[in-house]
Design a protein around this motif. Structure first.
Motif, PDB file in Angstrom:
ATOM      1  N   LEU A   3      -6.750   6.500   7.564  1.00  0.00           N
ATOM      2  CA  LEU A   3      -6.074   5.686   8.579  1.00  0.00           C
ATOM      3  C   LEU A   3      -6.951   4.543   9.048  1.00  0.00           C
ATOM      4  N   ALA A   4      -8.233   4.806   9.226  1.00  0.00           N
ATOM      5  CA  ALA A   4      -9.153   3.758   9.667  1.00  0.00           C
ATOM      6  C   ALA A   4      -9.210   2.624   8.640  1.00  0.00           C
ATOM      7  N   ARG A   5      -9.267   2.987   7.375  1.00  0.00           N
ATOM      8  CA  ARG A   5      -9.328   1.960   6.321  1.00  0.00           C
ATOM      9  C   ARG A   5      -8.023   1.175   6.225  1.00  0.00           C
ATOM     10  N   ARG A   6      -6.914   1.902   6.163  1.00  0.00           N
ATOM     11  CA  ARG A   6      -5.638   1.252   5.890  1.00  0.00           C
ATOM     12  C   ARG A   6      -5.072   0.527   7.107  1.00  0.00           C
ATOM     13  N   GLY A  50       0.816  -1.213   0.000  1.00  0.00           N
ATOM     14  CA  GLY A  50       0.000   0.000   0.000  1.00  0.00           C
ATOM     15  C   GLY A  50       0.848   1.260   0.000  1.00  0.00           C
ATOM     16  N   ALA A  51       1.938   1.270   0.777  1.00  0.00           N
ATOM     17  CA  ALA A  51       2.829   2.434   0.824  1.00  0.00           C
ATOM     18  C   ALA A  51       3.540   2.624  -0.515  1.00  0.00           C
ATOM     19  N   GLU A  52       3.929   1.524  -1.157  1.00  0.00           N
ATOM     20  CA  GLU A  52       4.548   1.630  -2.479  1.00  0.00           C
ATOM     21  C   GLU A  52       3.558   2.216  -3.490  1.00  0.00           C
ATOM     22  N   ILE A  90       8.119  -0.460   9.608  1.00  0.00           N
ATOM     23  CA  ILE A  90       7.213  -0.832   8.528  1.00  0.00           C
ATOM     24  C   ILE A  90       6.368   0.382   8.163  1.00  0.00           C
ATOM     25  N   ILE A  91       6.545   0.846   6.923  1.00  0.00           N
ATOM     26  CA  ILE A  91       5.801   1.999   6.420  1.00  0.00           C
ATOM     27  C   ILE A  91       4.452   1.484   5.917  1.00  0.00           C
ATOM     28  N   HIS A  92       3.369   2.018   6.481  1.00  0.00           N
ATOM     29  CA  HIS A  92       2.022   1.574   6.107  1.00  0.00           C
ATOM     30  C   HIS A  92       1.298   2.533   5.177  1.00  0.00           C
ATOM     31  N   LEU A  93       1.645   3.816   5.244  1.00  0.00           N
ATOM     32  CA  LEU A  93       0.883   4.813   4.508  1.00  0.00           C
ATOM     33  C   LEU A  93       1.751   6.029   4.232  1.00  0.00           C
ATOM     34  N   ILE A  94       1.661   6.535   3.017  1.00  0.00           N
ATOM     35  CA  ILE A  94       2.289   7.806   2.655  1.00  0.00           C
ATOM     36  C   ILE A  94       1.207   8.590   1.933  1.00  0.00           C
ATOM     37  N   ALA A  95       0.772   9.691   2.542  1.00  0.00           N
ATOM     38  CA  ALA A  95      -0.381  10.398   1.976  1.00  0.00           C
ATOM     39  C   ALA A  95      -0.274  11.896   2.217  1.00  0.00           C
TER      40      ALA A  95
END
Length: 113
Positions: free
Chosen positions: A106-109, A15-17, A91-96
């Motif tokens: 954030l709630a979704r991801r 997802g982050a990629e 661990i990178i989860h999100l870049i937005a």
């Protein structure tokens, strides 16, 4: 400090990629390739910098309000890099873009809501 690794391995989730690709593509389309390259380089510098002292990141307010302190964030305004530390890994989860509805994102991801 005993028990704390000197350097962390930094991993991006799929997802982050995808987030990075989407940011790059958007900037290319609505600005210029040179701008997209500069933003991508800056975001990657933030990501790579997490290999040293990732605990310096702040807690996302949207999650802190729910009592969740598992995730941290670093900024390259207006972008937010959301991650968690697991042992010797970051661990990178999100870049937005932080101007988005981050609570919902954030709630979704992260929370699967």
């Amino acid at each position: 400090m005993a028990g704390v690794p000197a350097e962390f391995d930094v991993l991006l989730t799929a997802g982050a990629e995808q987030d990075l690709e989407a940011i790059y593509d958007y900037i290319c389309e609505f600005d210029a390739v040179a701008s997209a390259n500069a933003v991508l380089d800056a975001l990657m510098a933030v990501v790579e910098g997490l290999s040293h002292a990732p605990e310096r990141g702040s807690y996302p307010q949207e999650l802190l309000g729910l009592g969740i302190k598992e995730y941290r964030q670093r900024f390259f305004k207006p972008y937010r890099v959301i991650y968690r530390v697991a042992g010797s890994q970051v661990i990178i989860h999100l870049i937005a873009d932080g101007r988005r509805d981050m609570g919902t994102l954030l709630a979704r991801r992260l929370l699967g809501v």
